[in-house]
Scaffold this active site. Sequence first.
Site, PDB file in Angstrom:
ATOM      1  N   SER A 223       5.427  -4.055  -1.835  1.00  0.00           N
ATOM      2  CA  SER A 223       4.637  -3.121  -1.040  1.00  0.00           C
ATOM      3  C   SER A 223       3.689  -2.345  -1.936  1.00  0.00           C
ATOM      4  O   SER A 223       2.794  -2.929  -2.522  1.00  0.00           O
ATOM      5  CB  SER A 223       5.556  -2.215  -0.222  1.00  0.00           C
ATOM      6  OG  SER A 223       4.872  -1.761   0.910  1.00  0.00           O
ATOM      7  N   GLU A 348       6.657  -8.203   9.092  1.00  0.00           N
ATOM      8  CA  GLU A 348       6.420  -7.053   8.225  1.00  0.00           C
ATOM      9  C   GLU A 348       6.405  -5.717   8.980  1.00  0.00           C
ATOM     10  O   GLU A 348       6.827  -4.689   8.451  1.00  0.00           O
ATOM     11  CB  GLU A 348       5.096  -7.227   7.473  1.00  0.00           C
ATOM     12  CG  GLU A 348       5.124  -8.275   6.378  1.00  0.00           C
ATOM     13  CD  GLU A 348       5.828  -7.805   5.127  1.00  0.00           C
ATOM     14  OE1 GLU A 348       6.282  -6.640   5.093  1.00  0.00           O
ATOM     15  OE2 GLU A 348       5.937  -8.595   4.178  1.00  0.00           O
ATOM     16  N   HIS A 464       9.753  -5.490   6.753  1.00  0.00           N
ATOM     17  CA  HIS A 464       9.187  -5.012   5.493  1.00  0.00           C
ATOM     18  C   HIS A 464      10.303  -4.466   4.600  1.00  0.00           C
ATOM     19  O   HIS A 464      11.062  -3.588   4.989  1.00  0.00           O
ATOM     20  CB  HIS A 464       8.158  -3.928   5.790  1.00  0.00           C
ATOM     21  CG  HIS A 464       7.342  -3.510   4.614  1.00  0.00           C
ATOM     22  ND1 HIS A 464       6.491  -4.362   3.975  1.00  0.00           N
ATOM     23  CD2 HIS A 464       7.239  -2.321   3.956  1.00  0.00           C
ATOM     24  CE1 HIS A 464       5.887  -3.731   2.977  1.00  0.00           C
ATOM     25  NE2 HIS A 464       6.339  -2.485   2.946  1.00  0.00           N
TER      26      HIS A 464
END
Length: 576
Positions: A223, A348, A464
């Site tokens: 990320s 995600e 995610h």
Amino acid sequence: MAKGTIFLMLLVCLWAQVLIFSAATEGNDGGRTVPTTSGDVRGTVQYINDLPDKPIYTFLGIPYAAPPVGNLRFSAPQPAAPWEGVRDATKLGPFCPQGQVVFQIFPFKFEHHNMDEDCLSLNIETPTVEKDAKLPVMLWIHGGGLSMGMGHVVPFAALAAKQDVVVVNINYRLGALGFLSTGDENAPGNVGFLDQVEAMIWVKENIQNFGGDPDRVTIFGESAGGLSVSYQVASPLGKGLFQRAISQSGTYSTMEVLPKPLELAAKLAKEVGCDAKDSASLVDCLRQKTADEILEGSLRMMKMGSGEMGEYFGPVLDGNFLPEHPKDLYHDGQANAVEYLLGVNNHEFGFVMPSLTGPLGFGQGMTEDAFLHELEKLIDRTYQGAKKDSVIAAAREVYRYNPDDPMAVQHQYTLFAGDQMFVAPTVDTANKHAASGSNVYLYENHYVHSASAATRPEWVGCDHGDDTTSMSGWPFIDVHLAAGGVIPNTADDKKFSADMMAFWANFARTGDPSDHTGGPADSPAVPEWPQYTPVNPAYMNLDMTSSSDVGLHPDRMALWNDVIPKLVASSDKEEL
């Protein structure tokens, strides 16, 4: 990416990382003393569950730069000062200043909660400290929206032990202290990225003493860590400091360059009571404030939890780390010619992020009007000046649903938001990097650890941050809860984690995620992973049985990376 989403962007990745914090068994017996350019350090050892006779030498809290305080606040990092004697490296250094939310929302044990502006330290886990071992080095850059997080949330003892790699993780300056910019020499910005560069320089000069090969370094992150890696790949300052890179769920266009950093700096100055007449006096005043005052002022600007669009500090064009936008650096052939592995999870924006930042009542389904409203908000924030009707019509052609099925509408909402923030930026970066002539490997991860799956609705895919648990080897260590007990792992959790660690370490070792040459004899054999090229966009579906395919969601990627940019460009031309 939308401003209001940035601060919350990685809470879910931190969820996965905190799960695996402070989990391996540690002990002082067997610690080694190792020299560095600043002085000697003595660490400790830890072991993973199924390799009780294999010590992982662990060194914590080693300074890689001078304390960034006083006149060094908002300035490029300076080398660490030398020390005499042997420095104790058995405890983590302080975390960089950030909001307390990271400690409040998770029920897992932290080693400490200490934060301090003097936070530029790194941690090393290695299976050997022999200077001639020359093991591959993997340098982890943590996520957290460039606003929160810490290097050693994730212990990498299992990755080090099972794959014979040296793993380094780092703290770097966050939020305003790491990314405030006045757009000139008084505070050029990007000092958090410069911290990462300084850590790479430290690794280059010292890692051989910890069993690592300074000429075989892979930077990797998830990320905001993944987008940090992407910016490092583009920046000229990274040349020669790393040979390979891995971006998980994030590249540079996940968090775009800020266009007006001075305006943001002036807002923070006003927030903390600085009545500055120019950028020099603004920076001077901010340097007189405490780190807590800077932090609290920036948190108010982010409007955390208010439901409004807050403001964040992030990357800027500074003429040094970023002399040009990354896309222009690629266009001009200036990006670093390193081997690159990058990818995403298959959902995600599946659950945690939309639960925090999405429409009220998320999870119960969505009406068509609510979907169109969310799409319109995203267009307003991200593509200002675009013809919304044209963009919405193009998106409707791709994200199809039965308007009478609220759960189907909601699912398409999660896909379009995840594509815009993570998937399309990743594919676009893969195209640009492969076109520059370097080897690229792309993936989509489908596997969800059993403990994560048990906490979410069945319709959620690989969310995610779900990849961090497997990549770092969580199933091979004990994850302790603050209330007591440990998280269970299934045989599938262990099998997938072993495969994913093998892919990552193979890539760090050879540049090919399928090639285990030079790796441990008991490393699992993994399927052949074809290279990605714009002509043959092959990628790997990571799962219990991983397999390759060609073309990752081509219609959806064409929308974000081709159709919408052209619509925005045509709108700009019409305005002229």
